[in-house]
Design a protein around this motif. Structure first.
Motif, short mmCIF file in Angstrom:
data_model
loop_
_atom_site.label_atom_id
_atom_site.label_comp_id
_atom_site.label_asym_id
_atom_site.label_seq_id
_atom_site.Cartn_x
_atom_site.Cartn_y
_atom_site.Cartn_z
N ARG A 82 14.70 32.10 10.47
CA ARG A 82 14.88 32.28 11.91
C ARG A 82 13.84 31.46 12.69
O ARG A 82 14.14 30.89 13.74
CB ARG A 82 14.78 33.76 12.29
CG ARG A 82 16.00 34.57 11.84
CD ARG A 82 15.94 36.01 12.35
NE ARG A 82 17.09 36.77 11.88
CZ ARG A 82 18.29 36.76 12.45
NH1 ARG A 82 18.49 36.01 13.53
NH2 ARG A 82 19.28 37.48 11.97
N ALA A 83 12.62 31.40 12.18
CA ALA A 83 11.58 30.61 12.84
C ALA A 83 11.97 29.12 12.84
O ALA A 83 11.76 28.41 13.83
CB ALA A 83 10.24 30.81 12.15
N ALA A 84 12.53 28.66 11.74
CA ALA A 84 12.96 27.26 11.65
C ALA A 84 14.08 26.98 12.64
O ALA A 84 14.09 25.94 13.32
CB ALA A 84 13.42 26.94 10.23
N ILE A 85 15.03 27.90 12.73
CA ILE A 85 16.15 27.73 13.67
C ILE A 85 15.65 27.73 15.11
O ILE A 85 16.04 26.89 15.92
CB ILE A 85 17.19 28.86 13.47
CG1 ILE A 85 17.87 28.71 12.10
CG2 ILE A 85 18.23 28.84 14.59
CD1 ILE A 85 18.76 29.88 11.74
N ASP A 86 14.77 28.67 15.42
CA ASP A 86 14.26 28.79 16.79
C ASP A 86 13.44 27.58 17.20
O ASP A 86 13.22 27.34 18.40
CB ASP A 86 13.42 30.06 16.93
CG ASP A 86 14.27 31.33 16.82
OD1 ASP A 86 15.50 31.23 16.97
OD2 ASP A 86 13.70 32.41 16.57
N GLY A 87 12.96 26.81 16.22
CA GLY A 87 12.15 25.64 16.53
C GLY A 87 12.97 24.42 16.93
O GLY A 87 12.39 23.38 17.26
N ALA A 88 14.30 24.55 16.89
CA ALA A 88 15.18 23.43 17.28
C ALA A 88 15.90 23.77 18.57
O ALA A 88 16.19 24.93 18.86
CB ALA A 88 16.19 23.15 16.17
N ASP A 89 16.21 22.73 19.36
CA ASP A 89 16.87 22.94 20.65
C ASP A 89 18.39 22.83 20.58
O ASP A 89 19.09 23.50 21.33
CB ASP A 89 16.34 21.92 21.67
CG ASP A 89 14.87 22.12 22.00
OD1 ASP A 89 14.43 23.29 22.00
OD2 ASP A 89 14.18 21.12 22.23
N HIS A 90 18.90 21.97 19.70
CA HIS A 90 20.33 21.70 19.68
C HIS A 90 20.99 22.29 18.44
O HIS A 90 20.40 22.25 17.34
CB HIS A 90 20.57 20.19 19.75
CG HIS A 90 19.92 19.54 20.93
ND1 HIS A 90 20.31 19.79 22.23
CD2 HIS A 90 18.87 18.67 21.01
CE1 HIS A 90 19.56 19.11 23.06
NE2 HIS A 90 18.67 18.42 22.35
N PRO A 91 22.21 22.81 18.55
CA PRO A 91 22.90 23.46 17.43
C PRO A 91 22.96 22.63 16.15
O PRO A 91 22.72 23.18 15.06
CB PRO A 91 24.29 23.74 18.00
CG PRO A 91 24.03 23.96 19.46
CD PRO A 91 22.98 22.95 19.81
N ALA A 101 15.43 25.47 5.44
CA ALA A 101 14.55 26.63 5.32
C ALA A 101 15.05 27.62 4.28
O ALA A 101 14.26 28.21 3.54
CB ALA A 101 14.40 27.32 6.68
N ILE A 102 16.36 27.82 4.21
CA ILE A 102 16.92 28.74 3.23
C ILE A 102 16.61 28.28 1.81
O ILE A 102 16.18 29.06 0.97
CB ILE A 102 18.44 28.91 3.42
CG1 ILE A 102 18.73 29.86 4.58
CG2 ILE A 102 19.11 29.43 2.15
CD1 ILE A 102 20.19 30.07 4.87
N VAL A 103 16.82 27.00 1.55
CA VAL A 103 16.57 26.47 0.21
C VAL A 103 15.09 26.57 -0.15
O VAL A 103 14.72 27.08 -1.21
CB VAL A 103 17.06 25.02 0.09
CG1 VAL A 103 16.65 24.43 -1.27
CG2 VAL A 103 18.58 24.96 0.24
N GLU A 104 14.23 26.10 0.74
CA GLU A 104 12.80 26.09 0.46
C GLU A 104 12.23 27.50 0.32
O GLU A 104 11.47 27.79 -0.61
CB GLU A 104 12.05 25.32 1.55
CG GLU A 104 12.35 23.83 1.56
CD GLU A 104 11.63 23.09 2.66
OE1 GLU A 104 11.05 23.77 3.56
OE2 GLU A 104 11.62 21.85 2.65
N SER A 105 12.60 28.40 1.23
CA SER A 105 12.07 29.77 1.20
C SER A 105 12.59 30.53 -0.01
O SER A 105 11.85 31.28 -0.65
CB SER A 105 12.45 30.51 2.48
OG SER A 105 11.89 29.89 3.61
N SER A 106 13.86 30.35 -0.33
CA SER A 106 14.45 31.05 -1.47
C SER A 106 13.80 30.61 -2.77
O SER A 106 13.45 31.44 -3.62
CB SER A 106 15.95 30.81 -1.52
OG SER A 106 16.60 31.34 -0.39
N LEU A 107 13.64 29.31 -2.95
CA LEU A 107 13.02 28.81 -4.17
C LEU A 107 11.59 29.33 -4.31
O LEU A 107 11.17 29.73 -5.39
CB LEU A 107 13.02 27.28 -4.16
CG LEU A 107 14.35 26.60 -4.45
CD1 LEU A 107 14.24 25.10 -4.21
CD2 LEU A 107 14.82 26.88 -5.87
#
Length: 205
Positions: A82-91, A101-107
């Motif tokens: 969520r923090a990674a998503i919130d750090g971007a402005d455009h969809p 973020a999902i791949v890196e955090s999960s691993l």
């Protein structure tokens, strides 16, 4: 962005969160050393220094303890995504960051400690509440991004929303499900960029 909620796991007994948290911390360390499947509540009680009956005042089973540990782990992944998503402005960029973020955090979290991976694997295999809740939250994040992209004109609107969300979730699922993730190491470095680019092309208006 949809607000996540903490899944309700099978904790019970006295409203003493300090003791309950102490059991969870000790259980995490014990499972990390000996493995979740090989540990009984009796083993855990002996290691912690509590009686088995006392632990059952707070948790109805070993699975309930595992649920709490798994929930903590999955919530940590979710916060990072969520923090990674919130750090971007455009969809489109939000979607790219979500995949990465999902791949890196999960691993990092699923395999930081191989013994604790056993808990995540049990959660996925037996469809624990913590695993189902996390899956639901990932879909919510995808839905939010797709809806935003449709509002900004970045994404097409012909495909039914539920169909688009389900399809994107299936693309990212090998990196959210620990049972599938263990077979995806070789492609983990390139996968986020490649998969998100493929999905974004499919979403183009």
């Amino acid at each position: 962005m949809t607000t996540s909620s903490t899944p309700v796991v099978s904790a019970r007994g006295p409203a003493d969160h300090t003791i309950r948290d102490q059991i969870v911390v000790a259980a995490t360390e014990h499972f990390s050393r000996y493995g979740y499947e090989k540990t009984t509540v009796s083993d855990l009680a002996k290691a912690i220094g509590f009686s088995k009956a006392y632990i059952y005042k707070f948790f109805e089973s070993k699975q309930a303890i595992g649920e709490m540990i798994c929930s903590n782990c999955l919530q940590e992944i979710e916060r990072e995504v969520r923090a990674a998503i919130d750090g971007a402005d455009h969809p489109p960029e939000k979607l790219r960051r979500m995949f990465k973020a999902i791949v890196e955090s999960s691993l990092r979290l699923f395999f930081r400690d191989r013994k604790l991976y056993d808990i995540a694997a049990s959660a996925a295999t037996e469809r624990w509440l913590s695993a189902r809740t996390y899956e639901s939250h990932v879909k919510d994040m995808i839905r939010d991004i797709v809806q935003q992209g449709r509002q900004t004109g970045d994404f097409e609107r012909k495909t039914p929303l539920d169909e688009a969300v389900t399809a994107i979730h299936l693309v990212v699922r090998p990196y959210t499900d620990p049972l599938l993730l263990q077979h995806s190491f070789d492609s983990a470095q390139e996968a986020p960029a490649q998969l998100s680019s493929l999905v974004l092309r499919s979403l183009s208006p």
